[in-house]
Write a protein that holds these residues in place. Structure first.
Motif, PDB file in Angstrom:
ATOM      1  N   GLY A  55       0.833  -1.181   0.000  1.00  0.00           N
ATOM      2  CA  GLY A  55       0.000   0.000   0.000  1.00  0.00           C
ATOM      3  C   GLY A  55       0.876   1.242   0.000  1.00  0.00           C
ATOM      4  O   GLY A  55       2.036   1.193   0.403  1.00  0.00           O
ATOM      5  N   ILE A  56       0.301   2.343  -0.477  1.00  0.00           N
ATOM      6  CA  ILE A  56       1.011   3.626  -0.410  1.00  0.00           C
ATOM      7  C   ILE A  56       0.663   4.244   0.928  1.00  0.00           C
ATOM      8  O   ILE A  56      -0.483   4.604   1.179  1.00  0.00           O
ATOM      9  N   LEU A  57       1.656   4.321   1.803  1.00  0.00           N
ATOM     10  CA  LEU A  57       1.454   4.887   3.137  1.00  0.00           C
ATOM     11  C   LEU A  57       1.349   6.400   3.084  1.00  0.00           C
ATOM     12  O   LEU A  57       0.605   7.005   3.849  1.00  0.00           O
ATOM     13  N   TRP A  58       2.135   6.987   2.184  1.00  0.00           N
ATOM     14  CA  TRP A  58       2.258   8.430   2.149  1.00  0.00           C
ATOM     15  C   TRP A  58       2.842   8.823   0.808  1.00  0.00           C
ATOM     16  O   TRP A  58       3.635   8.084   0.226  1.00  0.00           O
ATOM     17  N   MET A  59       2.425   9.967   0.304  1.00  0.00           N
ATOM     18  CA  MET A  59       2.995  10.495  -0.921  1.00  0.00           C
ATOM     19  C   MET A  59       3.491  11.901  -0.645  1.00  0.00           C
ATOM     20  O   MET A  59       2.723  12.774  -0.235  1.00  0.00           O
ATOM     21  N   PHE A  60       4.776  12.113  -0.860  1.00  0.00           N
ATOM     22  CA  PHE A  60       5.413  13.404  -0.631  1.00  0.00           C
ATOM     23  C   PHE A  60       5.564  14.103  -1.979  1.00  0.00           C
ATOM     24  O   PHE A  60       6.257  13.618  -2.868  1.00  0.00           O
ATOM     25  N   ASP A  61       4.899  15.230  -2.126  1.00  0.00           N
ATOM     26  CA  ASP A  61       4.946  16.018  -3.354  1.00  0.00           C
ATOM     27  C   ASP A  61       6.038  17.071  -3.175  1.00  0.00           C
ATOM     28  O   ASP A  61       5.818  18.112  -2.535  1.00  0.00           O
ATOM     29  N   ILE A  62       7.208  16.799  -3.719  1.00  0.00           N
ATOM     30  CA  ILE A  62       8.353  17.694  -3.533  1.00  0.00           C
ATOM     31  C   ILE A  62       8.109  19.052  -4.182  1.00  0.00           C
ATOM     32  O   ILE A  62       8.404  20.085  -3.587  1.00  0.00           O
ATOM     33  N   LYS A  63       7.542  19.065  -5.381  1.00  0.00           N
ATOM     34  CA  LYS A  63       7.265  20.340  -6.057  1.00  0.00           C
ATOM     35  C   LYS A  63       6.362  21.214  -5.187  1.00  0.00           C
ATOM     36  O   LYS A  63       6.647  22.392  -4.968  1.00  0.00           O
ATOM     37  N   GLU A  64       5.286  20.624  -4.689  1.00  0.00           N
ATOM     38  CA  GLU A  64       4.339  21.371  -3.858  1.00  0.00           C
ATOM     39  C   GLU A  64       5.006  21.904  -2.587  1.00  0.00           C
ATOM     40  O   GLU A  64       4.803  23.053  -2.205  1.00  0.00           O
ATOM     41  N   LYS A  65       5.816  21.081  -1.949  1.00  0.00           N
ATOM     42  CA  LYS A  65       6.470  21.483  -0.706  1.00  0.00           C
ATOM     43  C   LYS A  65       7.471  22.609  -0.950  1.00  0.00           C
ATOM     44  O   LYS A  65       7.531  23.568  -0.183  1.00  0.00           O
ATOM     45  N   LEU A  66       8.240  22.523  -2.019  1.00  0.00           N
ATOM     46  CA  LEU A  66       9.203  23.587  -2.325  1.00  0.00           C
ATOM     47  C   LEU A  66       8.487  24.896  -2.637  1.00  0.00           C
ATOM     48  O   LEU A  66       8.893  25.962  -2.174  1.00  0.00           O
ATOM     49  N   VAL A 109       9.674   6.516  -6.645  1.00  0.00           N
ATOM     50  CA  VAL A 109       9.547   7.900  -7.087  1.00  0.00           C
ATOM     51  C   VAL A 109       8.934   7.951  -8.480  1.00  0.00           C
ATOM     52  O   VAL A 109       9.184   7.080  -9.315  1.00  0.00           O
ATOM     53  N   VAL A 110       8.104   8.960  -8.686  1.00  0.00           N
ATOM     54  CA  VAL A 110       7.490   9.206  -9.993  1.00  0.00           C
ATOM     55  C   VAL A 110       7.747  10.676 -10.272  1.00  0.00           C
ATOM     56  O   VAL A 110       7.379  11.539  -9.463  1.00  0.00           O
TER      57      VAL A 110
END
Length: 127
Positions: free
Chosen positions: A29-40, A81-82
């Motif tokens: 399962g996907i526990l968490w998805m970190f959106d690097i673009k959004e965070k930056l 990573v995608v």
């Protein structure tokens, strides 16, 4: 190579959707998805490319490896990573066998190889 990376004609979002379906088949399962673009961007920094880090886990497998060697917890959960690169979407991961090799534990390397093969299969089916 420490990683496994493939290219797809799908968008980042389409690739993540396909991954989610294929991971479920292997009980990940996907526990968490970190959106690097959004965070930056949230921090006031420009970043034009989509780059998402998925933390994925199969609870039964995690339990097995942690019972065998607690140090394996340093490598959990697995990352996939995608991201966009030169106008293409890529899907990749650090190879569990590369990471776990630092433990010098043959049994753990066999666990890691099984997980790696299953995750590669999920990624390959998602392109």
């Amino acid at each position: 190579m420490f990683n496994y990376t493939v290219e797809t004609k799908k968008s980042v979002e389409e690739a993540i959707s396909a991954l989610e379906i294929n991971l479920k088949e292997e009980k990940f399962g996907i526990l968490w998805m970190f959106d690097i673009k959004e965070k930056l961007e949230e921090k006031g920094l420009e970043f034009e490319k989509e780059f998402k880090v998925l933390e994925v886990c199969n609870p039964q497998e995690a339990q097995k490896v942690l019972i065998e060697n607690e140090m394996a917890g340093y490598f959990l959960p697995c990352k996939v990573v995608v991201y966009e690169s030169n106008g293409k979407t890529k899907i990749g991961m650090p190879k569990p066998t590369s990471l776990i090799s630092m433990l010098n534990d043959d049994k753990m390397e066999k666990f890691a190889k099984d997980i790696e093969d299953r995750l590669i299969s999920c990624i390959s089916k998602s392109i």
